[in-house]
Design an enzyme around this catalytic site. Structure first.
Site, mmCIF file in Angstrom:
data_model
loop_
_atom_site.group_PDB
_atom_site.id
_atom_site.type_symbol
_atom_site.label_atom_id
_atom_site.label_comp_id
_atom_site.label_asym_id
_atom_site.label_seq_id
_atom_site.Cartn_x
_atom_site.Cartn_y
_atom_site.Cartn_z
ATOM 1 N N ARG A 1 -13.068 -67.410 -47.690
ATOM 2 C CA ARG A 1 -12.209 -68.195 -46.812
ATOM 3 C C ARG A 1 -12.357 -69.655 -47.214
ATOM 4 O O ARG A 1 -13.408 -70.072 -47.709
ATOM 5 C CB ARG A 1 -12.623 -68.013 -45.346
ATOM 6 C CG ARG A 1 -12.549 -66.576 -44.855
ATOM 7 C CD ARG A 1 -13.076 -66.452 -43.429
ATOM 8 N NE ARG A 1 -13.031 -65.081 -42.946
ATOM 9 C CZ ARG A 1 -14.024 -64.203 -43.054
ATOM 10 N NH1 ARG A 1 -15.162 -64.578 -43.640
ATOM 11 N NH2 ARG A 1 -13.912 -62.972 -42.599
ATOM 12 N N LYS B 1 -18.047 -65.951 -40.950
ATOM 13 C CA LYS B 1 -17.791 -66.011 -39.516
ATOM 14 C C LYS B 1 -18.995 -65.512 -38.737
ATOM 15 O O LYS B 1 -19.631 -64.540 -39.108
ATOM 16 C CB LYS B 1 -16.563 -65.162 -39.164
ATOM 17 C CG LYS B 1 -15.237 -65.778 -39.579
ATOM 18 C CD LYS B 1 -14.081 -64.943 -39.086
ATOM 19 C CE LYS B 1 -12.740 -65.597 -39.371
ATOM 20 N NZ LYS B 1 -11.602 -64.790 -38.876
ATOM 21 N N HIS C 1 -5.383 -69.100 -48.128
ATOM 22 C CA HIS C 1 -5.593 -67.742 -47.638
ATOM 23 C C HIS C 1 -4.816 -66.722 -48.468
ATOM 24 O O HIS C 1 -5.223 -65.563 -48.590
ATOM 25 C CB HIS C 1 -5.188 -67.628 -46.167
ATOM 26 C CG HIS C 1 -5.956 -66.574 -45.425
ATOM 27 N ND1 HIS C 1 -7.305 -66.671 -45.157
ATOM 28 C CD2 HIS C 1 -5.569 -65.373 -44.913
ATOM 29 C CE1 HIS C 1 -7.717 -65.593 -44.506
ATOM 30 N NE2 HIS C 1 -6.679 -64.791 -44.352
ATOM 31 N N ARG D 1 -6.870 -65.549 -51.168
ATOM 32 C CA ARG D 1 -7.796 -64.519 -50.672
ATOM 33 C C ARG D 1 -7.102 -63.154 -50.669
ATOM 34 O O ARG D 1 -7.693 -62.143 -51.070
ATOM 35 C CB ARG D 1 -8.268 -64.907 -49.269
ATOM 36 C CG ARG D 1 -9.206 -63.930 -48.577
ATOM 37 C CD ARG D 1 -9.730 -64.596 -47.309
ATOM 38 N NE ARG D 1 -10.253 -63.665 -46.335
ATOM 39 C CZ ARG D 1 -11.522 -63.243 -46.303
ATOM 40 N NH1 ARG D 1 -12.372 -63.645 -47.226
ATOM 41 N NH2 ARG D 1 -11.941 -62.418 -45.354
ATOM 42 N N HIS E 1 -15.337 -58.583 -44.012
ATOM 43 C CA HIS E 1 -14.676 -57.940 -42.880
ATOM 44 C C HIS E 1 -15.674 -57.075 -42.120
ATOM 45 O O HIS E 1 -16.403 -56.279 -42.721
ATOM 46 C CB HIS E 1 -13.525 -57.050 -43.359
ATOM 47 C CG HIS E 1 -12.324 -57.813 -43.816
ATOM 48 N ND1 HIS E 1 -11.328 -57.268 -44.606
ATOM 49 C CD2 HIS E 1 -11.942 -59.100 -43.586
ATOM 50 C CE1 HIS E 1 -10.401 -58.175 -44.845
ATOM 51 N NE2 HIS E 1 -10.753 -59.295 -44.234
ATOM 52 N N TYR F 1 -4.641 -53.891 -47.180
ATOM 53 C CA TYR F 1 -4.302 -54.148 -48.573
ATOM 54 C C TYR F 1 -3.844 -52.890 -49.300
ATOM 55 O O TYR F 1 -3.126 -52.980 -50.293
ATOM 56 C CB TYR F 1 -5.492 -54.786 -49.298
ATOM 57 C CG TYR F 1 -5.801 -56.158 -48.754
ATOM 58 C CD1 TYR F 1 -4.961 -57.246 -48.997
ATOM 59 C CD2 TYR F 1 -6.925 -56.374 -47.954
ATOM 60 C CE1 TYR F 1 -5.221 -58.494 -48.473
ATOM 61 C CE2 TYR F 1 -7.196 -57.630 -47.425
ATOM 62 C CZ TYR F 1 -6.345 -58.674 -47.682
ATOM 63 O OH TYR F 1 -6.595 -59.915 -47.155
#
Length: 312
Positions: free
Chosen positions: A151, A175, A253, A256, A279, A288
């Site tokens: 990110r 995160k 992004h 990414r 994730h 994806y």
């Protein structure tokens, strides 16, 4: 704990707890603050507040958000923030109930992430390598971004310590403060080594002038101490212009997304991609597979002879 008397104080205490106890990321805290203050303003206009609002008030607020034309994802995010606040208020004894606990959100409209082709990424990388200024830094930024799928916040705030010793992998803090290892490609390692040598020379010159060293890989004179997301966003738009890629298609992004999509197209394992992207749930990564499926479907429709209309 006694409940605060003002809604702004509720938000402040809640955010402080999220930062201290949950190690919430700064962007998460800012999002909570915006959403909860918007809800507070709406409640105030109705003559009530966090302490006295009931379930119907929360539902009416969400209806008002829908009337304003806000996207499902935005409404879902706002409801999530409200639920988090009231869960915290219940745990702290500020309220005897949680008026939002049984409210179901609008859900999120699933959209396939937009990505870039390998050729477009190559043109962006070439444009970075040809930067008239800060060439090594810009090359390093783009190589790292595409090689790791980080990110943008993770990228610009990387500590310089993570880059020492010609690493084969980078330790990334994502995160919620969760750490993960991401492998570096040979071009990314070479770009990192070249930039680091230049950066260290500049730091040594600054040190001799009495300036303290920076702990960030991409230092800046701004308040954050490192290159900002906003500045990098401007850089990548410039690379798009000079590389002949429509700027509207290019965001950090989207690089990414390109990282994940190109790996999957190359046969990479979905679980490995999940780990590299950071994730929490593989279901997030599975989107994806739909991107790749859509590309294959388009390929067949465009090139298979039986898919083409025949003239009678």
């Amino acid at each position: 704990m006694t409940a605060p008397t003002q809604m702004s104080r509720w938000v402040q205490v809640f955010l402080e707890a999220q930062a201290a106890e949950m190690d919430a990321a700064q962007n998460t805290l800012l999002s909570y603050a915006r959403d909860l203050r918007g809800f507070a303003d709406w409640l105030q206009a109705q003559g009530t507040d966090f302490a006295d609002a009931c379930r119907s008030d929360v539902e009416d607020y969400l209806i008002d958000c829908e009337t304003q034309g806000l996207a499902k994802s935005t409404r879902a995010r706002r409801l999530s923030a409200i639920k988090q606040l009231y869960r915290f208020a219940f745990d702290e004894g500020w309220r005897a109930d949680n008026p939002a606990v049984q409210i179901k959100g609008p859900g999120r409209a699933q959209r396939l992430p937009k990505t870039l082709s390998i050729a477009e990424v190559d043109r962006l990388l070439d444009a970075a390598r040809a930067s008239p200024k800060e060439t090594l830094r810009n090359t390093c930024l783009m190589e790292l971004l595409y090689a790791t799928g980080m990110r943008v916040t993770e990228l610009v705030s990387l500590p310089v310590a993570a880059a020492r010793g010609d690493p084969r992998m980078l330790l990334v803090r994502g995160k919620g403060g969760k750490e993960r290892l991401v492998p570096l490609s040979p071009p990314a390692r070479q770009a990192l080594a070249s930039y680091l040598a230049e950066r260290d020379a500049a730091e040594e010159t600054a040190r001799k002038a009495g300036k303290p060293p920076s702990r960030f890989l991409f230092p800046s004179h701004g308040k954050a101490g490192h290159l900002t997301r906003h500045r990098f966003f401007g850089l990548i738009k410039d690379f798009a212009l000079r590389g002949g890629v429509p700027p509207s298609k290019v965001t950090p992004h989207r690089l990414r997304h390109a990282f994940a999509t190109h790996l999957l197209e190359g046969g990479a394992d979905l679980r490995a991609i999940q780990t590299m992207l950071g994730h929490a749930d593989v279901a997030t990564t599975e989107i994806y597979t739909h991107v790749v499926d859509a590309r294959l479907r388009d390929l067949v429709l465009q090139h298979h002879p039986l898919a083409k209309s025949r003239k009678s």
